[in-house]
Design a protein around this motif. Structure first.
Motif, mmCIF file in Angstrom:
data_model
loop_
_atom_site.group_PDB
_atom_site.id
_atom_site.type_symbol
_atom_site.label_atom_id
_atom_site.label_comp_id
_atom_site.label_asym_id
_atom_site.label_seq_id
_atom_site.Cartn_x
_atom_site.Cartn_y
_atom_site.Cartn_z
ATOM 1 N N THR A 202 64.476 29.316 71.557
ATOM 2 C CA THR A 202 63.472 30.678 71.138
ATOM 3 C C THR A 202 65.137 31.545 71.560
ATOM 4 O O THR A 202 65.215 32.577 70.790
ATOM 5 C CB THR A 202 63.333 30.317 73.030
ATOM 6 O OG1 THR A 202 61.868 29.572 71.841
ATOM 7 C CG2 THR A 202 62.504 31.932 73.058
ATOM 8 N N LYS B 124 58.530 31.735 67.927
ATOM 9 C CA LYS B 124 58.505 31.458 68.874
ATOM 10 C C LYS B 124 57.689 31.703 69.906
ATOM 11 O O LYS B 124 57.793 30.632 71.080
ATOM 12 C CB LYS B 124 60.018 32.885 69.225
ATOM 13 C CG LYS B 124 61.427 32.750 68.531
ATOM 14 C CD LYS B 124 62.697 33.260 69.090
ATOM 15 C CE LYS B 124 63.111 33.140 68.069
ATOM 16 N NZ LYS B 124 65.006 34.733 68.478
ATOM 17 N N ASN C 43 56.330 28.244 72.177
ATOM 18 C CA ASN C 43 56.541 28.377 73.333
ATOM 19 C C ASN C 43 55.316 28.583 74.346
ATOM 20 O O ASN C 43 55.088 27.532 74.996
ATOM 21 C CB ASN C 43 57.260 29.904 73.528
ATOM 22 C CG ASN C 43 58.469 30.027 73.962
ATOM 23 O OD1 ASN C 43 59.268 28.698 74.435
ATOM 24 N ND2 ASN C 43 59.119 30.341 72.976
#
Length: 224
Positions: free
Chosen positions: A98, A108, A112
């Motif tokens: 990230t 990203k 996540n």
């Protein structure tokens, strides 16, 4: 040609430094010949880097946590080291993929969301598994991730070109909480249904309010 004793490569005699490690070769000269930049390669082959130090500290902390946990099981029969280990791994991977990554923002966000969902599930499992992660956290985080990706796509005006694939991926990912309910890993269905409906409405809204480029991209991706 001059042999660099450190890298064991032959360098043109007209250069006085090795292009890999910048070590002097003991010969002075000048030449219009230019070598490509090997700085990135050299950084990766360095013995000590911040990334390697961070990796070592992460592994050391995990080993220490597991060791303490195993030695104190007779006092507290609770595998808290699993939560610590998962948290440290998540932090390590999240920083690499990230903060330090130049990947697309959609990738990203998707990464996540997936990693954080797994981390929350581990916490829930090793904390008597009251199913708060599968009932509420994972579905609601999915809605939040879809909203963030949609807003970024609108602000950056790159919806049809770069972000559609990740938004479609989020729609299919939002189906996973419903599967958890089917396999009785969750017992509250409305957050999962809300996540699916929200993702579906996002896709429908993009199709209705988008331009021709977006619709052409949809047709290209689904081959119709």
């Amino acid at each position: 040609m001059t042999l660099c004793s450190r890298c064991n490569v032959l360098v043109d005699d007209q250069h006085d430094q090795c292009p890999l490690c910048s070590k002097p070769l003991g010969y002075k000269g000048s030449s219009p010949t230019e070598y490509p930049s090997y700085e990135h390669y050299y950084q990766e082959t360095k013995v000590f880097t911040v990334a390697k130090l961070f990796l070592f500290l992460t592994i050391a902390a995990i080993i220490l946590a597991i060791t303490i946990n195993l030695l104190t099981l007779h006092i507290n029969p609770y595998l808290w080291s699993a939560i610590v280990t998962t948290g440290l791994l998540y932090a390590s991977v999240a920083i690499k993929h990230t903060i330090m990554s130049k990947a697309h923002i959609g990738r990203k966000v998707l990464f996540n969301y997936t990693a954080l969902s797994f981390f929350l599930l581990v916490i829930d499992i090793f904390a008597d598994f009251t199913k708060w992660s599968t009932n509420y956290a994972i579905p609601l985080f999915g809605m939040g991730a879809t909203l963030v990706m949609t807003l970024l796509a609108i602000v950056q005006k790159s919806l049809w070109r770069d972000d559609i694939g990740y938004l479609l991926a989020m729609f299919f990912v939002s189906l996973c909480p419903a599967l958890l309910f089917v396999f009785q890993l969750s017992n509250v269905i409305w957050p999962s249904v809300a996540a699916i409906v929200y993702s579906l409405l996002t896709i429908i809204g993009m199709i209705i309010f988008s331009d021709r480029k977006f619709k052409a991209e949809i047709k290209k991706r689904f081959h119709y």
